[in-house]
Write an enzyme that holds these catalytic residues in place. Sequence first.
Site: not given
Length: 513
Positions: A327, A329, A332, A345, A362
């Site tokens: 995850d 990005k 985060n 996260d 995502t």
Amino acid sequence: MKKAPARCQPPSRGAGLRAEAETPFHALVPPAPPRFPRRDWPVLQLQEAKPRPASSRPACGSALASPARPGCPLSARRLREAGEAAREARQGARRRRRLLRRGTGRRRLGRDAGQPGGRGEAEPGTGPAGQPPLLKGERPRRLRRRELSAPKPMEPLSAVKAKAGAKSAGGGEVAGTGEPQPAPSSSPGSPAPPEPPACKLEDLETLATVGTGTFGRVHLVKEKMAKRYFALKVMSIPDVIRLKQEQHVHNEKSVLKEVNHPFLIRLFWTYHDERFLYMLMEYVPGGELFSYLRNMGRFNNSTGLFYSAEIICAIEYLHSKEIVYRDLKPENILLDKEGHIKLTDFGFAKKLVDRTWTLCGTPEYLAPEVIQSKGHGRAVDWWALGILIFEMLSGFPPFFDDNPFGIYQKILAGKIDFPRHLDLYVKDLIKKLLVVDRTRRLGNMKNGADDVKRHRWFRSIEWEAVPQRKLKPPIMPKVSNDGDTSNFEAYPEDDWNKTPPVAPKDLEIFQNF
């Protein structure tokens, strides 16, 4: 004197990022970089395929006539290209019809995978019938047999005693909870982390909300006695059960208990009652990297180089623990008060030995193997790093479209349009990270992260100094005190606290939380 052509209008804020120029001279005036909304919980919407009217379809001979000389046939090469384009369009329409027949409606990734049309953290073949888009000539994936986890063998008594001794030497447990206390970071140059609080929920005072999600919120809390600040993640148990995210929650706790790195968020304490799950973590007051990227438009080469180096060290540490993050990005990535990063996260993180088939993440950051459901591993983090470097230096990701399936098709095609201002070395790095074949992807080959570190774009980086936090951060957040919330957005305090309690039977799965 002729008036200069008007500047192209930037695209609207949303998932659709196509913009049409208002002047025929749009090629001479570069458009403003698109500004992306915050991608909290990605939602994929399958759109109904509307048939085109017969009048909009080109005539049979229209593609064969030259625009310069009507009626004059084109060359054999142009005829062949036109035929291939028409054939690909027909195959794309067939794929969309198959997807709509298999399952329409709302499709979510990861966190909302329990809803109709989603796919949860199940083993291969246990999700619904919905499949991601297929490549040309590829057949739908068959359901695989559920993998059975073998029971763990019992450890000898000597090993148990050795672990107990190591635990007592490393820092013991948090009082009243039985949760192990992580050992303090031993990296030189890193600030001393706050001591884990030995308290209960009644000893914490909630000050503000600094983040929200599908089934949880993050509060800034303060100890009533010691006056120290922490971040308390509160997750609604009914929503976690409804969305079938129990395994993701347990994965996040187990991963955070295992890791200990200056660029990763720290977990101190966990608890649950009949309504909520609680995770007490360190508070990072600098805010999200996404907020600074959105305000600045894009980062310069040296700024992107600094954040990329620290992210690479964090990814390398996770992979050394056989953990895939999944995850990565800007939303985060947090900045502490000194300007260094903290990855947060870990809801999608997972201890991984071989491969997994979970569709989560995502859309703009999904690797091709995730879209194709071929099974993915730690190589997806290196793909996401390439997307992140492109977005930091350009202001927008390399693959975007009005709907997620358009994004998927561009990801599988692998065509990247680089802005002219990018450095030649960073273009080469991004190309080697965004390789569709994961066996040839930089970072996933024999030498692992060392191949990325030895790339010429990082020639000015002293890698031994990076985890010691000796590099000077390019952005210094404005933080007045340890409990400052000015770098986060303001969230309304709605009726989230009115969640009804769950039955004791449903709490059994969280008895060890």
